[in-house]
Design a protein around this motif. Structure first.
Motif, PDB file in Angstrom:
ATOM      1  N   LEU A  96      -5.085   8.444   9.958  1.00 16.41           N
ATOM      2  CA  LEU A  96      -5.897   8.411   8.758  1.00 16.41           C
ATOM      3  C   LEU A  96      -7.351   8.159   9.119  1.00 16.41           C
ATOM      4  CD1 LEU A  96      -3.613   6.269   6.405  1.00 16.41           C
ATOM      5  CD2 LEU A  96      -3.741   8.752   6.603  1.00 16.41           C
ATOM      6  N   THR A  97      -8.226   8.775   8.368  1.00 11.41           N
ATOM      7  CA  THR A  97      -9.652   8.572   8.610  1.00 11.41           C
ATOM      8  C   THR A  97     -10.117   7.350   7.832  1.00 11.41           C
ATOM      9  OG1 THR A  97     -10.080  10.130   6.824  1.00 11.41           O
ATOM     10  CG2 THR A  97     -10.115  10.999   9.059  1.00 11.41           C
ATOM     11  N   GLU A  98     -11.303   6.876   8.195  1.00 11.52           N
ATOM     12  CA  GLU A  98     -11.860   5.705   7.493  1.00 11.52           C
ATOM     13  C   GLU A  98     -11.990   6.021   6.016  1.00 11.52           C
ATOM     14  OE1 GLU A  98     -14.838   4.076  10.649  1.00 11.52           O
ATOM     15  OE2 GLU A  98     -15.313   3.161   8.712  1.00 11.52           O
ATOM     16  N   GLY A  99     -11.606   5.108   5.178  1.00 19.80           N
ATOM     17  CA  GLY A  99     -11.666   5.351   3.746  1.00 19.80           C
ATOM     18  C   GLY A  99     -10.316   5.752   3.185  1.00 19.80           C
ATOM     19  N   ASP A 100      -9.401   6.184   4.050  1.00 15.34           N
ATOM     20  CA  ASP A 100      -8.038   6.526   3.621  1.00 15.34           C
ATOM     21  C   ASP A 100      -7.123   5.371   3.991  1.00 15.34           C
ATOM     22  OD1 ASP A 100      -8.154  10.051   4.449  1.00 15.34           O
ATOM     23  OD2 ASP A 100      -8.397   9.017   2.524  1.00 15.34           O
ATOM     24  N   ALA A 101      -6.844   4.511   3.045  1.00 18.04           N
ATOM     25  CA  ALA A 101      -5.973   3.378   3.347  1.00 18.04           C
ATOM     26  C   ALA A 101      -4.523   3.798   3.208  1.00 18.04           C
ATOM     27  CB  ALA A 101      -6.264   2.218   2.392  1.00 18.04           C
ATOM     28  N   PRO A 102      -3.657   3.346   4.108  1.00 16.87           N
ATOM     29  CA  PRO A 102      -2.240   3.664   3.940  1.00 16.87           C
ATOM     30  C   PRO A 102      -1.661   2.929   2.738  1.00 16.87           C
ATOM     31  CG  PRO A 102      -2.564   2.123   5.758  1.00 16.87           C
ATOM     32  CD  PRO A 102      -3.923   2.507   5.288  1.00 16.87           C
ATOM     33  N   THR A 103      -0.597   3.481   2.185  1.00 22.48           N
ATOM     34  CA  THR A 103       0.074   2.835   1.065  1.00 22.48           C
ATOM     35  C   THR A 103       0.967   1.721   1.606  1.00 22.48           C
ATOM     36  OG1 THR A 103       1.990   4.289   1.183  1.00 22.48           O
ATOM     37  CG2 THR A 103       0.120   5.037  -0.169  1.00 22.48           C
ATOM     38  N   PRO A 104       1.369   0.777   0.758  1.00 21.59           N
ATOM     39  CA  PRO A 104       2.305  -0.266   1.216  1.00 21.59           C
ATOM     40  C   PRO A 104       3.593   0.328   1.788  1.00 21.59           C
ATOM     41  CG  PRO A 104       1.340  -0.897  -0.871  1.00 21.59           C
ATOM     42  CD  PRO A 104       0.882   0.506  -0.609  1.00 21.59           C
ATOM     43  N   GLU A 105       4.040   1.442   1.205  1.00 26.83           N
ATOM     44  CA  GLU A 105       5.251   2.077   1.717  1.00 26.83           C
ATOM     45  C   GLU A 105       5.011   2.617   3.140  1.00 26.83           C
ATOM     46  OE1 GLU A 105       6.827   5.056  -0.871  1.00 26.83           O
ATOM     47  OE2 GLU A 105       8.505   5.501   0.442  1.00 26.83           O
ATOM     48  N   GLN A 106       3.844   3.187   3.364  1.00 27.20           N
ATOM     49  CA  GLN A 106       3.522   3.694   4.702  1.00 27.20           C
ATOM     50  C   GLN A 106       3.400   2.534   5.701  1.00 27.20           C
ATOM     51  OE1 GLN A 106       0.020   5.997   3.653  1.00 27.20           O
ATOM     52  NE2 GLN A 106       1.136   7.921   3.859  1.00 27.20           N
ATOM     53  N   ASP A 107       2.865   1.410   5.223  1.00 26.17           N
ATOM     54  CA  ASP A 107       2.775   0.228   6.084  1.00 26.17           C
ATOM     55  C   ASP A 107       4.160  -0.176   6.563  1.00 26.17           C
ATOM     56  OD1 ASP A 107       0.118  -1.598   4.284  1.00 26.17           O
ATOM     57  OD2 ASP A 107       0.049   0.076   5.706  1.00 26.17           O
ATOM     58  N   ARG A 108       5.090  -0.275   5.633  1.00 25.20           N
ATOM     59  CA  ARG A 108       6.453  -0.725   5.974  1.00 25.20           C
ATOM     60  C   ARG A 108       7.156   0.301   6.850  1.00 25.20           C
ATOM     61  NH1 ARG A 108       6.214  -2.196   0.491  1.00 25.20           N
ATOM     62  NH2 ARG A 108       7.300  -0.276  -0.113  1.00 25.20           N
ATOM     63  N   ASP A 109       7.012   1.565   6.500  1.00 19.92           N
ATOM     64  CA  ASP A 109       7.673   2.625   7.252  1.00 19.92           C
ATOM     65  C   ASP A 109       7.160   2.675   8.687  1.00 19.92           C
ATOM     66  OD1 ASP A 109       8.221   6.217   6.625  1.00 19.92           O
ATOM     67  OD2 ASP A 109       9.232   4.777   7.909  1.00 19.92           O
ATOM     68  N   SER A 110       5.863   2.432   8.852  1.00 19.31           N
ATOM     69  CA  SER A 110       5.275   2.455  10.196  1.00 19.31           C
ATOM     70  C   SER A 110       5.871   1.355  11.063  1.00 19.31           C
ATOM     71  CB  SER A 110       3.756   2.289  10.115  1.00 19.31           C
ATOM     72  OG  SER A 110       3.175   3.385   9.448  1.00 19.31           O
ATOM     73  N   LEU A 111       6.012   0.164  10.488  1.00 20.96           N
ATOM     74  CA  LEU A 111       6.583  -0.937  11.263  1.00 20.96           C
ATOM     75  C   LEU A 111       8.035  -0.627  11.617  1.00 20.96           C
ATOM     76  CD1 LEU A 111       6.050  -3.810  12.380  1.00 20.96           C
ATOM     77  CD2 LEU A 111       7.137  -4.683  10.313  1.00 20.96           C
ATOM     78  N   GLN A 112       8.755  -0.100  10.646  1.00 21.77           N
ATOM     79  CA  GLN A 112      10.161   0.229  10.882  1.00 21.77           C
ATOM     80  C   GLN A 112      10.301   1.314  11.960  1.00 21.77           C
ATOM     81  OE1 GLN A 112      11.826  -0.837   6.377  1.00 21.77           O
ATOM     82  NE2 GLN A 112      11.364   1.262   6.906  1.00 21.77           N
ATOM     83  N   GLU A 113       9.433   2.300  11.915  1.00 16.97           N
ATOM     84  CA  GLU A 113       9.533   3.374  12.899  1.00 16.97           C
ATOM     85  C   GLU A 113       9.135   2.880  14.289  1.00 16.97           C
ATOM     86  OE1 GLU A 113      11.099   5.948  12.799  1.00 16.97           O
ATOM     87  OE2 GLU A 113      10.269   7.406  14.233  1.00 16.97           O
ATOM     88  N   LEU A 114       8.160   1.999  14.353  1.00 18.93           N
ATOM     89  CA  LEU A 114       7.802   1.397  15.653  1.00 18.93           C
ATOM     90  C   LEU A 114       9.015   0.676  16.233  1.00 18.93           C
ATOM     91  CD1 LEU A 114       4.226  -0.076  15.109  1.00 18.93           C
ATOM     92  CD2 LEU A 114       4.924   1.276  17.073  1.00 18.93           C
ATOM     93  N   LEU A 115       9.684  -0.094  15.401  1.00 19.16           N
ATOM     94  CA  LEU A 115      10.864  -0.822  15.862  1.00 19.16           C
ATOM     95  C   LEU A 115      11.963   0.154  16.289  1.00 19.16           C
ATOM     96  CD1 LEU A 115      12.417  -3.447  16.296  1.00 19.16           C
ATOM     97  CD2 LEU A 115      13.030  -3.414  13.873  1.00 19.16           C
ATOM     98  N   ASN A 116      12.135   1.209  15.527  1.00 18.76           N
ATOM     99  CA  ASN A 116      13.130   2.236  15.845  1.00 18.76           C
ATOM    100  C   ASN A 116      12.871   2.829  17.230  1.00 18.76           C
ATOM    101  OD1 ASN A 116      15.212   4.215  15.391  1.00 18.76           O
ATOM    102  ND2 ASN A 116      13.609   5.680  14.863  1.00 18.76           N
ATOM    103  N   VAL A 117      11.619   3.147  17.497  1.00 18.34           N
ATOM    104  CA  VAL A 117      11.273   3.769  18.778  1.00 18.34           C
ATOM    105  C   VAL A 117      11.402   2.761  19.927  1.00 18.34           C
ATOM    106  CG1 VAL A 117       9.446   4.949  20.076  1.00 18.34           C
ATOM    107  CG2 VAL A 117       9.799   5.476  17.671  1.00 18.34           C
TER     108      VAL A 117
END
Lengths: 130, 160
Positions: free
Chosen positions: B73-94
């Motif tokens: 994401l570029t500056e000014g594009d904040a991730p959604t709370p759902e994207q925040d959670r999904d990112s953490l989950q996917e990091l853990l998955n990997v």
């Protein structure tokens, strides 16, 4: 010629990343479908013409391996290009997937790996270089 | 605690944070203290030659950084709370997916379930005995990350 793509992964973030990389390639994308599990992926496949599938393995409801086994049993999809994008580390399982005709990309992956495999499976690599 | 196992977990996790989220390890004394911020915990479990799970805890302030980096994401594009959670989950998955072949034979087949965000206390109670086989803290350039590996029987680390 535009290609229709199906991205099947239970992580919406990973689906977004793969889609973003595909859009950054010079390949013309047609329809892009997404699925959160193997069963949703089967439903998409039954209703739409798909030229390539990007497939995770560990998904709920129906995993990627089960999806592939069903797909390969259907003569219509016997040669459907399937790229497995997964954390799967078992050589046993990877070989099984490759024996079913899948390309394999291991997570985490550099973006060019997605690009290169798309060029390979679509045969468009040499066209984009000229 | 098993030092070799902890070293393996740390290496796999650091490589994953770097490759996926462009977050790099720093020395502990370079780390900006975040001990008083709220934390978020994700858990993933697996079955196979041995069963167990991996628990990842990070400060909540790290989530938007991880998500924005993973999604490009570029500056000014904040991730959604759902994207925040999904990112953490996917990091853990990997991390989990890359860790298992390192601590078991590369030919063993594991079934890895989908990761979930859970309350920290609940995460520990999900595993028999509630005592992790190994615990690791990573000092990263945008926060710290705690990883705990639970398994149902002691394993040694396969040497490289």
């Amino acid at each position: 010629m535009a290609i229709n793509v199906l991205i099947a992964d239970d992580s919406a973030v990973t689906r977004s990343v793969i889609l973003k990389i595909l859009r950054l390639t010079r390949i013309e994308l047609g329809e892009v479908h997404q699925a959160g599990n193997g069963r949703q992926a089967m439903e998409v496949l039954a209703e739409h013409w798909i030229d390539a599938v990007f497939l995770d393995i560990n998904m709920p409801v129906m995993n990627g391996e089960e999806f592939m086994e069903i797909v390969r049993q259907n003569p219509i999809w016997a040669d459907l290009p399937i790229v497995v994008v997964s954390t799967e580390g078992s050589q046993t399982r990877i070989e099984h997937l490759e024996n079913m005709g899948a390309k394999f990309i291991h997570k985490p992956f550099p973006p060019e790996m997605i690009r290169n495999v798309v060029l390979e499976i679509t045969g468009m690599g040499h066209e984009l270089q000229t | 605690m098993n030092c070799k196992l902890e070293k393996t977990i740390a290496e796999v996790a650091e490589n994953t944070f770097a490759a996926m989220a462009f977050v790099l390890p720093v020395a502990e004394d370079e780390h900006v203290s975040d001990s008083h911020v709220a934390l978020v915990t994700a858990v993933i479990n697996f079955t196979g030659p041995f069963n167990g799970g991996l628990v990842l805890t990070v400060p909540t302030t790290m989530l938007p950084v991880l998500a924005a980096n993973i999604l490009g994401l570029t500056e000014g594009d904040a991730p959604t709370p759902e994207q925040d959670r999904d990112s953490l989950q996917e990091l853990l998955n990997v991390i989990c997916g890359n860790l298992l072949p390192e601590i078991a034979s590369p030919r063993e087949v594991f079934h890895v379930n989908e990761p979930h965000i859970v309350a920290a206390k609940k995460a520990v109670k999900m595993f028999v005995g509630s005592v992790p086989q190994a615990k690791v803290r990573l000092w990263l350039d945008c926060g710290h990350a705690d990883l705990s590996l639970f398994i149902d029987q002691p394993v040694g680390v396969v040497s490289a």
